[in-house]
Structure formats: structure tokens, C-alpha cells
Write an enzyme that holds these catalytic residues in place. Sequence first.
Site, short mmCIF file in Angstrom:
data_model
loop_
_atom_site.label_atom_id
_atom_site.label_comp_id
_atom_site.label_asym_id
_atom_site.label_seq_id
_atom_site.Cartn_x
_atom_site.Cartn_y
_atom_site.Cartn_z
CG ASN A 192 -1.91 -1.18 1.18
OD1 ASN A 192 -2.45 -1.52 0.12
ND2 ASN A 192 -2.09 -1.81 2.32
NE ARG A 193 3.32 2.32 -5.00
CZ ARG A 193 3.13 1.10 -5.54
NH1 ARG A 193 3.08 0.03 -4.76
NH2 ARG A 193 3.00 0.98 -6.84
CG LEU A 194 1.23 2.40 4.27
CD1 LEU A 194 0.35 1.64 5.26
CD2 LEU A 194 1.22 3.89 4.61
#
Length: 214
Positions: A192-194
Site C-alpha cells: 500500500n506504498r507504506l
Amino acid sequence: MTMKEEFKRIRHEYGKKELLESDIKSNPFEQFTIWFSEAVEQNLPDSNAMCLSTVSGQGRPSSRILLLKDFDESGFCFFTNYDSRKGIELENNPYGSMVFFWPELERQIRIEGIIEKLDTKKSDAYFNERPIGSRTAAAVSPQSEVIANREELDKMVQEFSEKHGENLKRPDFWGGYKLIPDLFEFWQGRKNRLNDRIEYKFEKKAWIHRRLAP
């Protein structure tokens, strides 16, 4: 398929690994060695390739892909033509950055600092290790200058080779640089692009590290 649809199709979800404070080294050079060694051990293509960015005296940035040729705790070394665009920019503004990206590992490392020329002995030693074709190219190419066509360059190489053969010394306009870091950022892709981002900064004669938001 539209270009927008193409971008959606090539989206990649990260998540192979993580980068936690409990896992990192206190010394960024040690952390770099671990990640770089893993890239080399996995036979990733051009694992020593990096994007080098420099800035002109007018504040205009430029970037290009180069190969890292050596590193230790004093810095990261590469070689080029001193009269090239990057060489001229470094004369006016000695600060630059490097970015290593290993998509197979979902990792990148950003390094910033001042860039200095290597001494002539180190430049000579590396130049003499290069294949004859690479040494000839370095001696002949007026890097970053405009030439008429490929044929002109090939002719320059042929004429130079016929005149000098393999009896080549390093030209004064070609040699090495070393980036002396004051900042590292280690980036590990996450879901999730975290993404995990750990920054090391050299402050008060010591390296401190901290987590950055993705």
C-alpha cells in the site's frame, strides 16, 4: 489500450521485505555494504549502477546513470571525463547525490554529500585496469560536446588506435571522483506504498538515524 490504462497495468505492489529499526546497523556504511552485497550475490544486472545528480552554477539539476567503482567509509567512487557536463557542474557546485535502485529487492538507497576529485595515483591505477577499448574511448571521446554523427566518433577512435595502439596513459581530463556522504536514506518497499524509510544524517561528528514517513 490508453496510456492511462497502461500505467494501471504496470502497477506493482511491494511487500517482499521490511526495514525495521531493530534490524539496521548504527553505521550507514555497514548497512550499505549489507544491501549492496545482497544485490551482488543475487547476480542482479548492473548491481553497481547508480543515478548521479549534479547541479549547475545556475541551480539547474541534471542526472545520469553511472557505475560505482569503489567504496569504503571515506566515500563512494566513480570515474568520468572532467570536461563533461557533470565535471563542469561539480567545479561550480561540488554537492551531488547518488541513488541505487534494485527493483528485484524492492529497495533503493539515496546518498548525498560533497564530491571531490580522487588523487592522480588512484585515477591512474583504475585507468590502467580498464580494457584497452574502454581506455581508448575515454581518451578520445569529447564527452558531452556536440559531434556531427556516429561516423565521426568511430573515425576518431580508429585514428587514435592506429597512432597509439595499446600504449595509453590516462589523459589529464579523465579521472575519478569521490562522494563523501553526510546523508543516507534506505528505502524498502512495503504494501500500500507504506514504504519503510530510514534516514542517516551526520551531525555533531556522529551518525544519527530516524524513520521518515512514506
